[in-house]
Design an enzyme around this catalytic site. Structure first.
Site, PDB file in Angstrom:
ATOM      1  CG  ASP A 143      54.791  62.385  24.399  1.00  0.00           C
ATOM      2  OD1 ASP A 143      54.084  63.104  24.785  1.00  0.00           O
ATOM      3  OD2 ASP A 143      56.125  61.998  23.856  1.00  0.00           O
ATOM      4  CE1 TYR A 178      58.846  62.608  20.087  1.00  0.00           C
ATOM      5  CE2 TYR A 178      56.175  62.996  20.641  1.00  0.00           C
ATOM      6  CZ  TYR A 178      57.917  63.620  21.048  1.00  0.00           C
ATOM      7  OH  TYR A 178      57.863  62.855  21.993  1.00  0.00           O
ATOM      8  CG  ASP A 238      65.846  73.917  31.019  1.00  0.00           C
ATOM      9  OD1 ASP A 238      65.231  75.090  30.549  1.00  0.00           O
ATOM     10  OD2 ASP A 238      66.648  74.273  31.295  1.00  0.00           O
ATOM     11  CE  LYS A 253      67.851  74.032  27.279  1.00  0.00           C
ATOM     12  NZ  LYS A 253      68.143  74.702  28.453  1.00  0.00           N
TER      13      LYS A 253
END
Ligand code: IPM
Ligand code: MN
Length: 354
Positions: free
Chosen positions: A245, A142, A221, A189
């Site tokens: 988020d 971001y 995930d 990840k």
């Protein structure tokens, strides 16, 4: 104690719900003899309309001088539907996070017995679920470099983290886990992303310093799946900005009470307390929005910013009582629905009479 607040109502239902929370804040200050001082400031679309900047310098000054910020919501459909708008309300939120150094967003995920039937999950899966999601808030994709190629047909957003950024958020997460059930799930990840590998490397280095806390690593995930399959298995979860988020929105709905969940953003300067729901423009000005998430954000403010645990507890008790009595807004009412201000008055009144 002296309590100096900056109050940022923002857009949509922000002003109405912040008004209700301030009623409880005033009732608490009165009851516990705190000297309350507060100043309102502009943010979001409202600030763009009035001064052309969603987080004006004057607002930042007021926040910096305060001990805590109570925040409503920002966002306005007139910007959402205009991809070419160069100034957006959300930029105000990002600027506030960056300038106040709010690197940690803390969202407690709690269930309310009377709302379990509203959960999209089966009761037995979600009943008793109680965890804290901690999202890194000032780094990652971001805030990384972003742009387009000359012809505009290629776009990029860089995800960047430094060791220091990872260390400070993990330290805070370990502190939370230490005060709770001593389990920390680090979500990343690391099987694909280099930035995630840095997160995991730093976490693996830090874990031995917290021998009484069980550190668990989970790919994002998988975490998205586990949140709906086994929400009770989480205690404290920590993750980078974008994963956080997404996962915190997911986590917020499993309790059936999106309109009830508060949050805190903390870091280097003044902490900010805000409901996790947005500006709900369709309800703005109608006196129907649920003020409880903002009132509970005020409870978190007493606890986290001022270490006033009794004060926070009394607000929580008043909120529970309003729900037990059925003094609730239309989103959660079974029978008669009360207005935003009626619920706010009832809760403040409960505090005053206690
Ligand atoms: C949130 C919001 C913000 C975010 C938006 C409004 C920029 O969705 O607080 O989660 O994505 O961080
Ligand atoms: Mn979000």
């Amino acid at each position: 104690m002296k309590l100096k607040l900056a109050v940022l109502p923002g857009d949509g239902i922000g002003p109405e719900i912040v008004d209700q929370a301030m009623k409880s804040v005033k009732a608490i200050a009165e009851k516990f003899n705190h000297e309350l001082e507060y100043e309102f400031a502009l943010t979001g679309a409202t600030a763009i309309d009035q001064v052309g900047d969603p987080y004006p310098e004057t607002t930042h000054d007021i926040c910096m001088k305060a001990d805590a910020v109570l925040f409503g919501a920002i966002g306005d459909p007139k910007f959402d539907n205009n991809p070419k708008a160069t100034v957006r309300p959300e930029q105000g939120l990002l600027a506030m996070r960056k300038k106040l150094g709010l690197y940690a967003n803390i969202r407690p995920v709690e269930t309310f017995e009377s709302l379990l039937h509203k959960s999209p999950l089966r009761r037995e899966l979600v009943e008793g679920a109680n965890f804290v999601a901690i999202r890194e808030l000032t780094g990652g994709i971001y805030f990384g470099d972003k742009g387009r190629s000359d012809n505009g047909n290629t776009a990029y957003d860089h995800c960047v983290y430094t060791r220091e950024e990872v260390e400070r958020i993990l330290k805070l997460a370990y502190e939370f886990a230490g005060k709770r059930n001593k389990k920390l799930t680090v979500v990343d990840k690391a099987n694909v992303l280099e930035s995630s590998r840095l997160w995991r490397e730093v976490a693996q280095e830090m874990a031995p310093n917290y021998p009484d806390i069980k550190t668990e690593y989970m790919f994002v995930d998988n975490a998205a799946m586990q949140i709906i399959q086994w929400p009770k298995n989480f205690d404290v979860m920590v993750t980078e900005n974008m994963f956080g988020d997404i996962l915190t929105d997911e986590a917020s709905v499993i309790t059936g009470s999106l309109g009830l969940l508060p949050s805190a953003s903390m870091g280097i300067h003044t902490s900010v307390f805000e409901p996790i729901h947005g500006s709900y423009p369709q309800a703005a000005g109608k006196n129907i929005a649920n003020p409880i998430a903002t009132i509970l954000s005020a409870a978190m403010m007493f606890e986290y910013a001022f270490d006033l645990m009794e004060e926070g507890k009394l607000i929580r008790e008043a909120v529970d009582a309003s729900m037990a009595e059925g003094v609730v807004t239309t989103d959660i009412a079974e029978g008669k629905a009360f207005s935003t201000s009626e619920v706010g008055d009832w809760i403040a009144d409960y505090i005053a009479k206690k």
